[in-house]
Write an enzyme that holds these catalytic residues in place. Sequence first.
Site, PDB file in Angstrom:
ATOM      1  N   TYR A 128       6.145  -8.946   8.074  1.00  0.00           N
ATOM      2  CA  TYR A 128       6.776  -8.474   6.846  1.00  0.00           C
ATOM      3  C   TYR A 128       8.014  -7.629   7.224  1.00  0.00           C
ATOM      4  CZ  TYR A 128       7.532  -5.436   2.857  1.00  0.00           C
ATOM      5  OH  TYR A 128       8.109  -4.723   1.845  1.00  0.00           O
ATOM      6  N   ASP A 193      -2.575  -8.171  10.150  1.00  0.00           N
ATOM      7  CA  ASP A 193      -2.234  -7.986   8.736  1.00  0.00           C
ATOM      8  C   ASP A 193      -2.797  -9.191   7.987  1.00  0.00           C
ATOM      9  OD1 ASP A 193      -0.957  -7.980   6.228  1.00  0.00           O
ATOM     10  OD2 ASP A 193       0.739  -6.852   7.020  1.00  0.00           O
ATOM     11  N   LYS A 218      -0.685  -6.513  -3.167  1.00  0.00           N
ATOM     12  CA  LYS A 218      -0.541  -7.947  -3.354  1.00  0.00           C
ATOM     13  C   LYS A 218      -1.825  -8.532  -3.960  1.00  0.00           C
ATOM     14  CE  LYS A 218       3.307  -6.860  -1.294  1.00  0.00           C
ATOM     15  NZ  LYS A 218       3.521  -6.965   0.149  1.00  0.00           N
TER      16      LYS A 218
END
Length: 410
Positions: A128, A193, A218
């Site tokens: 990310y 992650d 999310k």
Amino acid sequence: MQTHPRATPPGPERALATEAVHAGREDLADLGVHAVPLDLSTTYPSHDSRGEAARIDAFAATGAQPDGPPVYGRLDNPTTARFETALARLEGTEAAVAFASGMAALSACLLVRSAEGLRHVVAVRPLYGCSDHLLTGGLLGTEVTWTDPAGIADAIRPDTGLVMVETPANPTLAEIDLRAVAHSCGTVPLLADNTFATPVLQRPAAAGARIVLHSATKYLGGHGDVLGGVVACDEEFARKLRQVRFATGGVLHPLAGYLLLRGLSTLPVRMRAASATAAELAARLAADPRVGAVHYPRIGGAMIAFEVRGDPHAVIGAVRLVTPAVSLGSVDSLIQHPASISHRIVGAEDRHRGGIGDRLLRMSVGLEDVEDLWHDLDAALAAATRDVAPDPRAATDGRRTAGQVSAGGS
Ligand SMILES: *Cc1c(COP(=O)(O)O)cnc(C)c1O
């Protein structure tokens, strides 16, 4: 007196769908309530200051979740503790520690290790964008070595505190074999992650990851209205995380804890429904001559990445049903251009090295009807490719099915 729900479930292990609805809520019937109590207190009155002193001492010494009544909102909150209990159960870890955002959660992991003198991180791109930036910029005094999965063992040094990977990765959906990577890490903790896959599709702890990170913003929240982060891990690491959280203050707001716990109860059905739609859309995109490479993970999921032959900005400008916005994992579908937004903060060269092309679009598929979504994408692609000459190879080798789309991400 407020108590915390137990970390270990009573009786035999239950299926994920059952845990999603019941974990962290076992005591509700005894309390005589159906919905989870939302405790917004910042502080907790007590005439027993000796007892409070003992609880503070115990926390400072061990980082264990304090027993008995809470003392102060930055130390302990009963609603947030329910979410932590539930997430740990879903990820199959001893504990979980919640934070104000995914980035606060990652920062706490880095601070735990660098406080132990282990400032070096080995990481695999892509990550990310802000995670990449946090490591590359060394804002927390850490130093990063970027490598590919095969280079992890060689990149590890005596001062390596963490190995960090994302799978499927944001935004290319590149996949990593967690078991193999965990093996390469030796005694260095692997941080995975798991934001994109969620425990519905993958439980990294079972594959050997000691630390499982989520941007709870999310899929865990799932409705685009909560910022949060959480780390699922063993109790030993959780204790250090709680001490860092108390000292640095990146706590999750109790209302966010409430909403995240509620989000977990529908996580399995949301993931399954959105994944089925995403797989269908990925297959249609892969067969479309206006689209180049399509990335859709082998393990499934509700994220798609694809390269357009026309102007990616025109697609963003033309969608009407799909929301043109960064972030992901909501009930409504979102689309964004990683090179402009989610990964803008990563230098262009590093972006390209991580397989993030300038024509790449990332779509988070929601719960809308698949035909309505396709209708919108089809119109947006038409708008974006109106002035682009068709690629002569498009009808043959340009066609790929989702199943053939590589996990390499480039
Ligand atoms: C969004 C995201 C993060 C950061 O989470 P925030 O809640 O926005 O701080 C970390 N990892 C991944 C994979 C993400 O998508």
